[in-house]
Design a protein around this motif. Structure first.
Motif, PDB file in Angstrom:
ATOM      1  N   PRO A 144      -4.205  -6.879   9.882  1.00  0.00           N
ATOM      2  CA  PRO A 144      -3.749  -5.565  10.354  1.00  0.00           C
ATOM      3  C   PRO A 144      -2.256  -5.337  10.085  1.00  0.00           C
ATOM      4  CG  PRO A 144      -5.046  -6.653  12.049  1.00  0.00           C
ATOM      5  CD  PRO A 144      -4.854  -7.645  10.941  1.00  0.00           C
ATOM      6  N   GLN A 145      -1.464  -6.400  10.102  1.00  0.00           N
ATOM      7  CA  GLN A 145      -0.036  -6.266   9.851  1.00  0.00           C
ATOM      8  C   GLN A 145       0.235  -5.796   8.426  1.00  0.00           C
ATOM      9  OE1 GLN A 145      -1.471  -8.990  11.091  1.00  0.00           O
ATOM     10  NE2 GLN A 145      -0.602  -9.326  13.105  1.00  0.00           N
ATOM     11  N   ALA A 146      -0.653  -6.115   7.508  1.00  0.00           N
ATOM     12  CA  ALA A 146      -0.483  -5.652   6.128  1.00  0.00           C
ATOM     13  C   ALA A 146      -0.556  -4.137   6.063  1.00  0.00           C
ATOM     14  CB  ALA A 146      -1.546  -6.275   5.228  1.00  0.00           C
ATOM     15  N   VAL A 147      -1.448  -3.565   6.844  1.00  0.00           N
ATOM     16  CA  VAL A 147      -1.577  -2.107   6.879  1.00  0.00           C
ATOM     17  C   VAL A 147      -0.369  -1.495   7.585  1.00  0.00           C
ATOM     18  CG1 VAL A 147      -2.993  -0.193   7.691  1.00  0.00           C
ATOM     19  CG2 VAL A 147      -4.085  -2.258   6.830  1.00  0.00           C
ATOM     20  N   GLU A 148       0.042  -2.094   8.694  1.00  0.00           N
ATOM     21  CA  GLU A 148       1.207  -1.589   9.433  1.00  0.00           C
ATOM     22  C   GLU A 148       2.456  -1.581   8.567  1.00  0.00           C
ATOM     23  OE1 GLU A 148       1.843  -3.760  13.015  1.00  0.00           O
ATOM     24  OE2 GLU A 148      -0.226  -3.482  13.687  1.00  0.00           O
ATOM     25  N   LEU A 149       2.670  -2.649   7.819  1.00  0.00           N
ATOM     26  CA  LEU A 149       3.891  -2.766   7.027  1.00  0.00           C
ATOM     27  C   LEU A 149       3.899  -1.855   5.792  1.00  0.00           C
ATOM     28  CD1 LEU A 149       4.394  -6.631   7.187  1.00  0.00           C
ATOM     29  CD2 LEU A 149       5.731  -4.882   8.351  1.00  0.00           C
ATOM     30  N   THR A 150       2.733  -1.445   5.339  1.00  0.00           N
ATOM     31  CA  THR A 150       2.664  -0.601   4.141  1.00  0.00           C
ATOM     32  C   THR A 150       2.304   0.845   4.451  1.00  0.00           C
ATOM     33  OG1 THR A 150       0.351  -1.202   3.790  1.00  0.00           O
ATOM     34  CG2 THR A 150       2.006  -2.548   2.673  1.00  0.00           C
ATOM     35  N   ALA A 151       2.150   1.192   5.717  1.00  0.00           N
ATOM     36  CA  ALA A 151       1.646   2.521   6.101  1.00  0.00           C
ATOM     37  C   ALA A 151       2.516   3.668   5.609  1.00  0.00           C
ATOM     38  CB  ALA A 151       1.496   2.607   7.620  1.00  0.00           C
ATOM     39  N   GLU A 152       3.824   3.492   5.570  1.00  0.00           N
ATOM     40  CA  GLU A 152       4.712   4.595   5.187  1.00  0.00           C
ATOM     41  C   GLU A 152       4.654   4.917   3.703  1.00  0.00           C
ATOM     42  OE1 GLU A 152       8.701   4.131   6.536  1.00  0.00           O
ATOM     43  OE2 GLU A 152       8.084   3.657   8.579  1.00  0.00           O
ATOM     44  N   TRP A 153       4.590   3.921   2.850  1.00  0.00           N
ATOM     45  CA  TRP A 153       4.685   4.172   1.420  1.00  0.00           C
ATOM     46  C   TRP A 153       3.386   3.956   0.653  1.00  0.00           C
ATOM     47  CZ3 TRP A 153       3.616  -0.205  -1.350  1.00  0.00           C
ATOM     48  CH2 TRP A 153       3.768  -1.420  -0.694  1.00  0.00           C
ATOM     49  N   LEU A 154       2.376   3.370   1.265  1.00  0.00           N
ATOM     50  CA  LEU A 154       1.139   3.064   0.549  1.00  0.00           C
ATOM     51  C   LEU A 154       0.358   4.300   0.084  1.00  0.00           C
ATOM     52  CD1 LEU A 154      -0.551   0.667  -0.449  1.00  0.00           C
ATOM     53  CD2 LEU A 154      -1.922   0.948   1.614  1.00  0.00           C
ATOM     54  N   PRO A 155       0.215   5.369   0.880  1.00  0.00           N
ATOM     55  CA  PRO A 155      -0.554   6.520   0.393  1.00  0.00           C
ATOM     56  C   PRO A 155       0.008   7.103  -0.915  1.00  0.00           C
ATOM     57  CG  PRO A 155      -0.273   6.678   2.751  1.00  0.00           C
ATOM     58  CD  PRO A 155       0.564   5.522   2.297  1.00  0.00           C
ATOM     59  N   ALA A 156       1.310   7.258  -1.000  1.00  0.00           N
ATOM     60  CA  ALA A 156       1.906   7.774  -2.232  1.00  0.00           C
ATOM     61  C   ALA A 156       1.738   6.776  -3.372  1.00  0.00           C
ATOM     62  CB  ALA A 156       3.385   8.075  -2.008  1.00  0.00           C
ATOM     63  N   PHE A 157       1.837   5.494  -3.053  1.00  0.00           N
ATOM     64  CA  PHE A 157       1.667   4.439  -4.048  1.00  0.00           C
ATOM     65  C   PHE A 157       0.261   4.480  -4.647  1.00  0.00           C
ATOM     66  CE2 PHE A 157       0.300   0.095  -4.992  1.00  0.00           C
ATOM     67  CZ  PHE A 157       1.281  -0.315  -5.882  1.00  0.00           C
ATOM     68  N   LEU A 158      -0.757   4.614  -3.783  1.00  0.00           N
ATOM     69  CA  LEU A 158      -2.144   4.646  -4.259  1.00  0.00           C
ATOM     70  C   LEU A 158      -2.483   5.951  -4.959  1.00  0.00           C
ATOM     71  CD1 LEU A 158      -3.956   2.902  -1.291  1.00  0.00           C
ATOM     72  CD2 LEU A 158      -3.453   1.963  -3.547  1.00  0.00           C
ATOM     73  N   GLU A 159      -1.855   7.029  -4.535  1.00  0.00           N
ATOM     74  CA  GLU A 159      -2.075   8.313  -5.201  1.00  0.00           C
ATOM     75  C   GLU A 159      -1.574   8.263  -6.642  1.00  0.00           C
ATOM     76  OE1 GLU A 159      -0.404  12.747  -4.557  1.00  0.00           O
ATOM     77  OE2 GLU A 159      -1.267  11.774  -2.774  1.00  0.00           O
ATOM     78  N   ALA A 160      -0.498   7.565  -6.869  1.00  0.00           N
ATOM     79  CA  ALA A 160       0.047   7.420  -8.221  1.00  0.00           C
ATOM     80  C   ALA A 160      -0.786   6.460  -9.066  1.00  0.00           C
ATOM     81  CB  ALA A 160       1.489   6.938  -8.148  1.00  0.00           C
ATOM     82  N   ARG A 161      -1.587   5.610  -8.426  1.00  0.00           N
ATOM     83  CA  ARG A 161      -2.425   4.627  -9.124  1.00  0.00           C
ATOM     84  C   ARG A 161      -3.861   4.743  -8.621  1.00  0.00           C
ATOM     85  NH1 ARG A 161       2.463   3.034  -7.771  1.00  0.00           N
ATOM     86  NH2 ARG A 161       3.768   1.858  -9.196  1.00  0.00           N
ATOM     87  N   PRO A 162      -4.586   5.769  -9.043  1.00  0.00           N
ATOM     88  CA  PRO A 162      -5.920   6.015  -8.468  1.00  0.00           C
ATOM     89  C   PRO A 162      -6.973   4.961  -8.825  1.00  0.00           C
ATOM     90  CG  PRO A 162      -5.448   7.562 -10.245  1.00  0.00           C
ATOM     91  CD  PRO A 162      -4.202   6.780 -10.019  1.00  0.00           C
TER      92      PRO A 162
END
Length: 181
Positions: A144-162
């Protein structure tokens, strides 16, 4: 052959992590692991096929400034230790115990939350840099900490790499079902 990155920034679930990375390697995937080094890893050894990147976040801690260390710890306790060699032995030792309890220990307790914040910021920067290299197909957020630590920037990161898939565990059945559709 796809590349899977397991993200376990705290590495609390080491046995499950070792089992899942081994299963992914057995399924023919190239496996990378981003984890925190821990003295108990020898109890749950990782498969040799797993490429491990240690975060070393536990080595990050809040230090006392050298001036504060000198003024609040070294000088007073040094003087009291010196005084404890003479006729004021009992009073000096009592004063040293009181000084540690009233001054040194509270200052050390204040550094705890600062150190935790520094480690968390370090983990966020480390994960962002480690995942920026996008030569992988699947990210497994193992804790769960992996999700917490990446929550702010991960959506934009994954959107750029579908093309990058994400999950919370390695499930070969889900992968096979997704490839048939």
């Amino acid at each position: 052959m796809s590349t899977i990155v397991f993200v376990a920034p705290i590495s609390l679930w080491r046995r499950a992590l070792a089992t899942e990375t081994r299963a992914a390697a057995d399924a023919g995937h190239r496996v990378r692991l981003i984890a925190e080094e821990h003295p108990d890893w020898h109890l749950t050894p990782l498969d040799e096929r797993v490429e491990v990147v240690w975060t070393n976040a536990t080595s990050v801690y809040a230090k006392e400034s050298p001036l504060a260390e000198l003024l609040y710890v070294r000088l007073p306790l040094g003087l009291l230790r010196r005084a404890a060699r003479g006729p004021l032995r009992r009073r000096a030792r009592k004063a040293a115990r009181r000084w540690r309890r009233k001054v040194v220990e509270p200052r050390a307790r204040l550094r705890g939350p600062r150190g935790k914040a520094l480690r968390e910021a370090y983990r966020v920067r480390f994960l962002k840099a480690a995942l920026a290299d996008a030569d992988y197909d699947w990210i497994v957020f193992h804790e769960p900490q992996a999700v917490e630590l990446t929550a702010e920037w991960l959506p934009a990161f994954l959107e750029a790499r579908p093309r990058i898939a994400t999950s919370f565990s390695f499930e070969p059945q889900a992968e096979e079902a997704g490839s048939d559709a």
